[in-house]
Design an enzyme around this catalytic site. Structure first.
Site, PDB file in Angstrom:
ATOM      1  N   THR A   1      10.445 -40.846 -31.317  1.00  0.00           N
ATOM      2  CA  THR A   1       9.031 -40.471 -31.313  1.00  0.00           C
ATOM      3  C   THR A   1       8.951 -39.207 -30.487  1.00  0.00           C
ATOM      4  O   THR A   1       9.841 -38.942 -29.689  1.00  0.00           O
ATOM      5  CB  THR A   1       8.196 -41.600 -30.654  1.00  0.00           C
ATOM      6  OG1 THR A   1       8.092 -42.684 -31.563  1.00  0.00           O
ATOM      7  CG2 THR A   1       6.804 -41.175 -30.282  1.00  0.00           C
TER       8      THR A   1
ATOM      9  N   GLY B   1       3.768 -49.151 -35.722  1.00  0.00           N
ATOM     10  CA  GLY B   1       4.182 -49.387 -34.335  1.00  0.00           C
ATOM     11  C   GLY B   1       3.077 -49.046 -33.346  1.00  0.00           C
ATOM     12  O   GLY B   1       1.880 -49.023 -33.676  1.00  0.00           O
TER      13      GLY B   1
ATOM     14  N   GLY C   1       9.550 -46.115 -27.759  1.00  0.00           N
ATOM     15  CA  GLY C   1      10.447 -47.265 -27.640  1.00  0.00           C
ATOM     16  C   GLY C   1      10.139 -48.305 -28.695  1.00  0.00           C
ATOM     17  O   GLY C   1       9.547 -47.999 -29.729  1.00  0.00           O
ATOM     18  N   THR C   2      10.523 -49.538 -28.414  1.00  0.00           N
ATOM     19  CA  THR C   2      10.344 -50.626 -29.377  1.00  0.00           C
ATOM     20  C   THR C   2       8.843 -50.941 -29.470  1.00  0.00           C
ATOM     21  O   THR C   2       8.290 -51.658 -28.639  1.00  0.00           O
ATOM     22  CB  THR C   2      11.140 -51.866 -28.943  1.00  0.00           C
ATOM     23  OG1 THR C   2      10.825 -52.171 -27.571  1.00  0.00           O
ATOM     24  CG2 THR C   2      12.639 -51.612 -29.027  1.00  0.00           C
TER      25      THR C   2
HETATM   26  N1  ASP Z   1       7.464 -46.489 -30.709  1.00  0.00           N
HETATM   27  C1  ASP Z   1       7.855 -46.021 -32.004  1.00  0.00           C
HETATM   28  C2  ASP Z   1       7.547 -47.071 -33.027  1.00  0.00           C
HETATM   29  O1  ASP Z   1       7.724 -48.232 -32.738  1.00  0.00           O
HETATM   30  C3  ASP Z   1       9.289 -45.669 -32.092  1.00  0.00           C
HETATM   31  C4  ASP Z   1       9.830 -44.959 -30.883  1.00  0.00           C
HETATM   32  O2  ASP Z   1       9.089 -44.525 -30.043  1.00  0.00           O
HETATM   33  O3  ASP Z   1      11.047 -44.801 -30.756  1.00  0.00           O
HETATM   34  O4  ASP Z   1       7.171 -46.736 -34.137  1.00  0.00           O
END
Ligand code: ASP
Length: 334
Positions: free
Chosen positions: A197, A227, A249-250
């Site tokens: 991201t 997300g 992140g996740t």
């Molecule tokens: N947070 C983003 C998502 O879950 C992905 C990321 O930030 O790496 O879509």
């Protein structure tokens, strides 16, 4: 930027304290967090990432140093990162299970608490610009897929063919995941690039904070998965009472822990510093529910936090009067 000095204090490499000199403006950004280890990158690739982060940082810093608004600085820096194929946003976005791109983005203005967000758009060149349009030109906070695309066209935003976002290396990652599974994928991509991201936070000379985040989401995502990136309070938050935050992140964990708003609330209601609030949100709360990732944040006094619980995070920061900083790896690896 050729050689970028490391401006982080050695005692706490994840935060920058404004201390006695209060900068009137500051910017921080990220290009995603994850298994970013020095062993996975040669010096050339490292330099490539740092140059891209530095370019976006400079663009934002330039606007802020000329008394431009934090929102303009955020949009300009995010757009450069969207246009860079190294990061999972805009060009270089992750592919969905169906082999398409579904992009998410959001922005928030700390002065007014206005916000705009878009989810699952496939043909808008700059999702972050569309998020700003939603905030400024509509009565809504969030739009998704076809409707958001129609709104973008009606507003005169640039529409592109879906293959504009296509890169060979992301397609290869999708194919490998789909055809050979997780283990084969991880052998080839030990850095595990399924996530990623970009996000920027800024404080301007009027004392206004802004945040923006843009992503392609997760490789191989299905069923219209969305997300945290377009969720105000999870992926993005800004309030002049406290701070501006952009997450990576996740995403599912960031939504459940309402990470971005939580950091702001800890500062506003519990009197925590930015450093303490980001530490608690990432190292305790996010980690506690099994989440992985990080945030970049700047507070109303120009303090900056670059906090993550992963091996690394592509990141940069630059406050008035200080040196620009860009980095990728964790503290032991700086
Ligand atoms: N947070 C983003 C998502 O879950 C992905 C990321 O930030 O790496 O879509």
């Amino acid at each position: 930027l050729k050689k970028i000095a490391v401006a982080l204090p050695e005692t706490d490499p994840q935060s920058l304290d404004a201390e006695s000199i209060m900068p009137r403006f500051a910017i921080a950004l990220h290009g995603g967090a994850g298994k970013i280890l020095r062993s996975g990158f040669g010096p050339e690739r490292e330099a490539e990432y740092c140059a891209a982060l530095g370019k976006a940082l400079s663009a934002g810093h330039d606007i802020l140093s000329k008394d431009g608004s934090s929102m303009d600085a955020v949009i300009a820096a995010v757009q450069l990162l969207e246009e860079c194929p190294l990061f999972n946003a805009g060009i270089g976005a992750a592919f969905t299970h169906a082999g398409t791109h579904e992009l998410d983005a959001s922005v928030m203005d700390g002065a007014t608490l206005n916000a705009g967000a878009v989810a699952a758009v496939s043909n808008v060149k700059s999702p972050i610009a569309l998020a700003r349009m939603v905030m400024e030109q509509s009565a809504y906070v969030m739009m998704q897929s076809k409707g958001a695309e129609e709104f973008a066209a009606a507003q005169g935003l640039e529409i592109v063919k879906p293959d504009y976002f296509h890169t060979e290396h992301r397609l290869r990652q999708l194919r490998l995941l789909q055809e050979s599974g997780d283990d084969a994928y991880l052998l080839e991509y030990p850095q595990d690039e399924k996530l990623g991201t970009v996000g920027v936070v800024a404080l301007d000379t009027d004392g206004n904070l802004a945040a923006g985040t843009s992503t392609g989401g997760t490789t191989n995502k299905q069923w219209g998965r969305v997300g945290d990136t377009p969720i105000i309070g999870a992926g993005t938050y800004a309030s002049n009472q406290s701070c501006a935050v952009s997450s990576t992140g996740t995403g599912e964990h960031f939504i459940r822990a309402t990470v971005a708003r939580n950091i702001s609330a800890m500062m506003e209601y519990a009197g925590l510093s930015l450093d303490e609030a980001t530490e608690r949100a990432i190292m305790d709360q996010l980690t506690g529910i099994g989440g992985e990732g990080g945030v970049v944040a700047v507070d109303k006094d120009g303090n900056i936090a670059l906090r993550f619980n992963t091996a690394g995070m592509y990141r940069g920061a630059w406050a008035e009067g200080g040196e620009p900083f860009v980095g990728m790896f964790g503290d032991q690896e700086q």
